[in-house]
Design an enzyme around this catalytic site. Structure first.
Site, PDB file in Angstrom:
ATOM      1  N   LYS A 104      75.514  67.709  20.900  1.00 32.95           N
ATOM      2  CA  LYS A 104      73.975  67.645  20.937  1.00 32.95           C
ATOM      3  C   LYS A 104      73.545  69.197  21.242  1.00 32.95           C
ATOM      4  O   LYS A 104      74.441  69.896  21.781  1.00 32.95           O
ATOM      5  CB  LYS A 104      73.647  66.881  22.096  1.00 32.95           C
ATOM      6  CG  LYS A 104      72.578  66.387  22.438  1.00 32.95           C
ATOM      7  CD  LYS A 104      72.336  65.624  23.448  1.00 32.95           C
ATOM      8  CE  LYS A 104      70.614  65.133  23.868  1.00 32.95           C
ATOM      9  NZ  LYS A 104      70.632  64.115  24.897  1.00 32.95           N
TER      10      LYS A 104
ATOM     11  N   SER B  47      67.730  60.558  23.786  1.00 37.84           N
ATOM     12  CA  SER B  47      67.338  61.979  23.125  1.00 37.84           C
ATOM     13  C   SER B  47      68.595  62.588  22.503  1.00 37.84           C
ATOM     14  O   SER B  47      68.444  63.750  21.652  1.00 37.84           O
ATOM     15  CB  SER B  47      67.099  62.849  24.423  1.00 37.84           C
ATOM     16  OG  SER B  47      68.264  62.887  25.099  1.00 37.84           O
ATOM     17  N   SER B  48      69.597  61.758  22.082  1.00 36.16           N
ATOM     18  CA  SER B  48      70.635  62.353  21.100  1.00 36.16           C
ATOM     19  C   SER B  48      70.455  62.018  19.907  1.00 36.16           C
ATOM     20  O   SER B  48      71.387  61.374  19.129  1.00 36.16           O
ATOM     21  CB  SER B  48      72.040  61.751  21.776  1.00 36.16           C
ATOM     22  OG  SER B  48      72.142  61.957  23.258  1.00 36.16           O
TER      23      SER B  48
ATOM     24  N   ILE C 187      70.418  59.997  30.364  1.00 34.61           N
ATOM     25  CA  ILE C 187      69.806  59.983  31.428  1.00 34.61           C
ATOM     26  C   ILE C 187      69.096  58.590  31.559  1.00 34.61           C
ATOM     27  O   ILE C 187      68.485  58.349  32.717  1.00 34.61           O
ATOM     28  CB  ILE C 187      69.139  60.951  31.811  1.00 34.61           C
ATOM     29  CG1 ILE C 187      68.749  61.300  33.217  1.00 34.61           C
ATOM     30  CG2 ILE C 187      67.815  61.230  30.969  1.00 34.61           C
ATOM     31  CD1 ILE C 187      68.398  62.311  33.928  1.00 34.61           C
ATOM     32  N   GLY C 188      68.708  57.793  30.441  1.00 39.38           N
ATOM     33  CA  GLY C 188      67.735  56.673  30.566  1.00 39.38           C
ATOM     34  C   GLY C 188      68.251  55.983  29.191  1.00 39.38           C
ATOM     35  O   GLY C 188      67.495  55.019  29.109  1.00 39.38           O
ATOM     36  N   GLY C 189      69.233  56.435  28.578  1.00 38.41           N
ATOM     37  CA  GLY C 189      69.784  55.643  27.560  1.00 38.41           C
ATOM     38  C   GLY C 189      69.909  56.473  26.289  1.00 38.41           C
ATOM     39  O   GLY C 189      69.934  56.065  25.135  1.00 38.41           O
ATOM     40  N   SER C 190      69.798  57.726  26.496  1.00 35.43           N
ATOM     41  CA  SER C 190      69.843  58.463  25.591  1.00 35.43           C
ATOM     42  C   SER C 190      71.230  58.681  24.539  1.00 35.43           C
ATOM     43  O   SER C 190      70.947  59.363  23.428  1.00 35.43           O
ATOM     44  CB  SER C 190      69.525  60.101  25.981  1.00 35.43           C
ATOM     45  OG  SER C 190      68.199  60.168  26.811  1.00 35.43           O
TER      46      SER C 190
END
Length: 650
Positions: A151, A226-227, A247-250
């Site tokens: 990433k 985000s990934s 950090i929240g499902g990324s």
């Protein structure tokens, strides 16, 4: 001698101050405009240079592939990229495949995938030089010769970790991150960096520097974030193993949206040193770095390779706990907690069906399923998770997005509202206070009204992030005021406004941390009371249509909970959306019937054929148990369901 009289002197000079004042104001205004223009030019130059670097690396990679083909006329990449990771490592270890052939095969495939999906931020041409280095290693590591993707925010010496924001460009890493260093020691070859959303705190995948990444299963859908670049590249076949942050499902969201496997380990199980972020210092909701791959076995092999003495030596903050192969390979029947929905975000029809089918498969295989409803999800999502990430009122994140301020807009809006009592007729011609907030949260820029026929000036904020930016621009006291106004009509919008204001003091932040610790203890106590080994829960999906992710924060209730709890969790693809699932969307109402529930239907529609996943969870530091559960779900699914096929829509 007469005293000097300034007043008389000024009178004699007969100075007219009005033109001088006007000239000063105009000159100051001109300087401000020039400064803004100059700053905008610098921003555009930075973006252009970053794109040139990416394009240059893509061209160099194409040339390297062509040169390798000329030197090796019998070279064919398709037979290599079709291998599983276990098959590939086996051939590399026994010498039937050479690392240079594998690297160029994946480089060629990645270039092809990137043309369709725009998932790369840069090809790491140092990977070609690394071929010489790994040939001199005394022992072949577990990932010897395996090309991997990373990433954008994972540190790699000499390259930016931009996080999709202009302010982090032209700041190349001075050293490799610990995770990259360990991967290299295990023989892996990082060869490409992948795209992310601006600022990382989004489950879209678009930024003003590198643009929008698309989903390999359907080009009209987002790959998640985000990934997202990792999910798109691996889902499209351009990488066999990659690394993202969560950090929240990324990690899990792109894996679910793109039909692959993703794993979020316990935080600190893998070193996070030299991993870039836009909210460094936030401690309420913990981030983890984790692998994405085509199957669970690949993820487990990666974890085995990373959890070694090199990792523990380079980063003493990582507990020296080697991978427990015995736990991972266990076949003992499991006692599995489960919940079909969290009572906060109603699952889509495909989510609900896929979950029920997976639960039934596990029961038929001899496992025990125990209801385990999540505790206090509404409070946890807003007061613990969202408020924790936005503890500073979102200032750290917003400082990376834009330096524009909203003061005059807020003042003018406040004046308009104050005038309502004096001129009731004006109220009818103006949006209500609730409308203003709803428009801001739904991307209509209520606080950025333009003159009729005017055009919005181009800015550094990406379209997929405008809703979050609109929320962050509202001052805290206005957010709290609007929260009170909206609470009777739109309770979830009211709650997110209140949470976005952050915490008011250090003492309040400490109390916030204590409440989170107490909640974690409460969940673990319930886990112990039910005596479960692991937990099965839904994974939201299918993949959203483009530009909806930033408008539906409520869906994150299924993923962010396990960052707050710091439980290891992974996603496994178990089904695809059917025509019947699609038809049932017309009956979807949601639990609240608010704007988020309505947008959710719009986001997931037209999803026939897209992958659907579930989440597998275990207690902290029991990552191997989580992977063992994921492997069981994957095995049962493969035995009972047809293989998911991916297609590219023209």
């Amino acid at each position: 001698m007469e005293s000097f009289n300034l007043q008389q002197l000024a009178s004699d000079m007969n100075i007219n101050w009005t033109p001088m004042f006007a000239a000063t104001v105009c000159g100051t205004g001109a300087l401000i405009l020039f400064w803004k223009w100059r700053n905008n030019q610098k921003i555009q130059k930075k973006i252009l240079n970053a794109r040139k670097r990416r394009d240059k690396s893509l061209q160099q990679a194409e040339q390297a592939v062509q040169q390798f083909k000329i030197q090796n006329p019998d070279f064919g990449s398709s037979s290599i990229v079709s291998l599983s990771l276990s098959e590939l490592t086996g051939k590399l270890q026994d010498g039937s495949l050479q690392p240079d052939a594998v690297l160029h095969a994946y480089m060629e495939k990645a270039l092809e995938v990137n043309k369709n999906l725009n998932c790369s931020t840069e090809i790491l041409m140092e990977s070609v030089e690394q071929l010489t280095e790994i040939s001199t290693q005394s022992e072949k590591g577990l990932l010897y010769g395996v090309p991997i993707s990373i990433k954008d925010n994972v540190g790699y010496k000499g390259h930016d970790s931009s996080c999709g924001v202009v302010g982090k460009l032209d700041q190349p890493a001075v050293m490799d991150s610990v995770v990259v260093t360990v991967l290299k020691k295990q023989g892996a070859i990082p060869f490409i960096k992948t795209n992310i959303p601006q600022g990382l705190l989004s489950y879209e995948c678009s930024n003003p520097i590198y643009g929008q990444t698309l989903n390999p299963c359907n080009l009209k859908k987002t790959p998640g974030g985000s990934s997202g670049g990792e999910g798109a590249l691996i889902g499209g076949g351009g990488s066999i193993l990659g690394f993202g942050t969560d950090i929240g499902g990324s990690v899990r969201i792109p894996s679910a949206f793109c039909g692959i496997c993703g794993f979020k380990p316990t935080s600190k199980r893998i070193s996070g040193q030299e991993i870039s972020s836009c909210v460094k210092g936030q401690k309420s909701v913990l981030s983890s770095i984790g692998p994405l791959a085509r199957d669970v076995e690949s993820v487990a092999l990666c974890m085995r390779a990373l959890l070694c003495q090199d990792m523990f030596t380079l980063d003493p903050n990582v507990p020296p706990i080697p991978f427990n192969q015995k736990v991972y390979e266990s076949s003992k029947p499991l006692r599995i907690g489960y919940y079909e929905n969290d009572g906060f975000q109603q699952p889509s029809p495909s989510m609900a069906r896929a979950f029920r089918e997976t639960k039934a498969l596990l029961e038929r295989a001899g496992h025990t399923l125990v209801p385990f409803p999540p505790l206090r999800v509404y409070e946890v999502f807003f007061e613990f998770t969202f408020k924790g990430v936005m503890a500073d009122g979102g200032r750290a994140l917003y400082s990376h997005l834009s330096r524009r301020r909203l003061a005059w807009r807020i003042c003018s809006t406040a004046i308009e509202w104050s005038a309502d009592a004096a001129c009731p007729a004006a109220v009818k011609a103006r949006p209500t206070r609730a409308d203003v907030v709803l428009q801001a949260l739904n991307g209509r820029a209520a606080f950025e009204r333009q003159p009729e026929g005017g055009q919005r000036k181009p800015g550094p904020i990406d379209p997929c992030l405008r809703d979050q930016a609109a929320l962050l621009r509202i001052p805290g006291f206005i957010q709290k005021l609007l929260s009170v106004v909206l609470k009777p009509v739109y309770p979830r919008l009211s709650a997110i406004l209140k949470a976005s204001a952050g915490v008011g003091s250090v003492a309040e932040l400490w109390r916030h941390h204590v409440k989170i610790e107490q909640y974690i203890d409460e969940v673990i106590a319930e886990w112990r009371r039910l005596n479960v080994d692991v937990l099965l829960c839904p994974m939201f999906g299918p993949a959203f249509n483009l530009h909806y992710s930033g408008r539906i924060p409520s869906a994150l209730s299924y993923t962010s909970l396990y960052n707050l709890l710091n439980f290891p969790v992974g996603t496994v693809t178990v089904s695809t959306v059917t025509e019947e699932d699609e038809a049932q969307l017309s009956q979807y109402k949601g639990f609240y019937g608010d704007v988020w529930d309505k947008l959710f239907v719009e986001a997931v529609k037209d999803g026939v054929g897209l992958p659907v996943s579930v989440q597998c969870v275990s207690l902290p530091w029991q990552d191997e148990m989580c992977l063992r559960f994921m492997r069981e779900v994957e095995r049962l699914t493969a035995k009972n369901s047809p293989k998911i096929t991916r297609k590219h829509d023209d």
